[in-house]
Design a protein around this motif. Structure first.
Motif, PDB file in Angstrom:
ATOM      1  N   TYR A  51     -10.523  -2.863  18.840  1.00 11.09           N
ATOM      2  CA  TYR A  51     -12.008  -1.891  18.442  1.00 11.09           C
ATOM      3  C   TYR A  51     -12.970  -2.555  18.802  1.00 11.09           C
ATOM      4  N   VAL A  54     -12.240   3.418  18.506  1.00 11.94           N
ATOM      5  CA  VAL A  54     -10.116   2.439  19.259  1.00 11.94           C
ATOM      6  C   VAL A  54     -10.991   3.365  21.053  1.00 11.94           C
ATOM      7  N   PRO A 100     -10.577   6.358  15.359  1.00 16.04           N
ATOM      8  CA  PRO A 100      -8.865   5.462  14.495  1.00 16.04           C
ATOM      9  C   PRO A 100      -7.789   6.937  14.424  1.00 16.04           C
TER      10      PRO A 100
END
Length: 382
Positions: A22, A57, A66
């Motif tokens: 992340y 991500v 995400p």
């Protein structure tokens, strides 16, 4: 029988036709020490995944939202009732998603029925070209497309040709993630090595930025991961059916393998083809093949649907948003399908918050204690 029929519709259609994962938020409060000996300022570390669309991500070399959106319905008349007059709203749906920070869109060269095979790719390419927003936003869109393991694709060259055809339909120079749609290991193992070599070739030729697979189980995933690694090609993702209806031992094992290898799971059907939305009951079924499947499975889902509804009410969310958020909390990137602006807006409400650990446990307990489960895709290998 109905369940097997529906899963076959998806793939027979095809036959026919760790915190490194992340990135930090865009804005960070920090300063370096100055002459006045001021202390550096920074946000405290955050626990768990980030959930705003702009907090990307990492998937191989790519940075994606995400949650992505799936486009199976774009061109599919049989299962999703597609009509060409829907294209205007599909464009609006795409525009809304991109404006809100979604940059991952999943498709396949087999999506679309009959003469409309490939329509999903054509529409995505058109929507990207005609997007009126900033060029940087348009350039950041990541297309993940899947190449069908048709029985006539017997050489790596034919697989590369399939990739070039997808690029032509989308009018793009490069695909974000090129994915093998399914493994042939269960019925044509000799074809499998040619398909793997095809992935290597399209990566080496720069036709795709990253390589992924779909419908691979844990054992076959390790095999292709090792093979691609030996050829200098990183495997970045595996796309599988993953939801509160699909969390059997095999999916758990796959998640464990992916975590150990650094391969990202992309979760398709996070809403169980619509069964987890709360919109359907045994007396209110969708039309077409889905209705046959829903009639078999819905009656046994009362514990799960009741729990989903309870958490949704407490949180001020919809059942769909809770189900998608559960997938994100499990470390996957869900790709719910969208056909309308309304659906896109609802799915976007899955981001920006997270379920508590006790709610995650409550949902999994209810899923385990529901008497029926979603049938796994018949093309997924062990």
């Amino acid at each position: 029988m109905a369940a097997a029929l529906l899963v076959t519709v998806h793939n027979s259609n095809s036959f026919r036709a760790s915190s490194e994962a992340y990135q930090n938020p865009k804005t960070k409060l920090s300063s370096s020490p100055s002459a006045g000996n001021a202390k550096s300022l920074s946000f405290p570390p955050r626990l768990g995944p980030l959930f705003w669309p702009w907090e990307k991500v990492k998937v191989g070399p790519l940075s994606v939202s995400p949650m992505g959106f799936g486009t199976w319905a774009w061109g599919n008349k049989l299962l999703w009732g597609y009509q060409e007059e829907m294209d205007g709203e599909l464009q609006e749906t795409f525009n809304l998603a991109v404006r809100k920070g979604i940059n991952l869109f999943d498709t396949a060269d087999s999506y679309g029925t009959g003469k409309l095979t490939g329509q999903s790719e054509r529409l995505l390419g058109k929507f990207i070209r005609e997007y009126q927003g900033p060029k940087k936003v348009r350039d950041d869109v990541v297309i993940a497309t899947k190449f069908a393991a048709y029985p006539w694709r017997l050489t790596s060259g034919q697989f590369v040709k399939a990739c070039k055809s997808s690029l032509e339909r989308m009018e793009l120079e490069q695909i974000g993630i090129g994915q093998l749609h399914w493994s042939t290991a269960n019925y044509a193992p000799a074809q499998e090595s040619a398909l793997w070599d095809g992935l290597v070739a399209m990566y080496e030729k720069g036709l795709v930025r990253a390589v992924g697979v779909s419908n691979y189980g844990p054992k076959q995933l390790i095999k292709i991961y090792d093979y691609l690694k030996s050829r200098g090609v990183p495997l970045c993702s595996v796309q599988v059916q993953f939801s509160l209806l699909s969390i059997g031992e095999e999916q758990k094992e796959l998640k464990s393998v992916c975590d150990s290898l650094g391969v990202q799971i992309i979760a398709y059907s996070p809403l169980g083809l619509g069964m987890l939305t709360g919109k359907y009951t045994s007396s209110n079924l969708p039309r077409g093949p889905r209705g046959l499947l829903f009639r078999q499975i819905l009656p046994g889902l009362d514990p799960l649907l009741s729990t989903l509804k309870g958490i949704a009410v407490r949180r001020g969310k919809t059942m769909s948003q809770v189900a998608i958020n559960w997938c994100i909390c499990k470390g996957t990137i869900p790709i719910p399908g969208v056909k309308t602006v309304e659906q896109a807006e609802e799915n976007l409400g899955s981001l920006g918050w997270r379920l508590r650990s006790d709610e995650i446990d409550e949902l999994q307990y209810a899923a385990t204690n529901s008497s029926t489960k979603m049938i796994q895709n018949i093309f997924q290998t062990r």
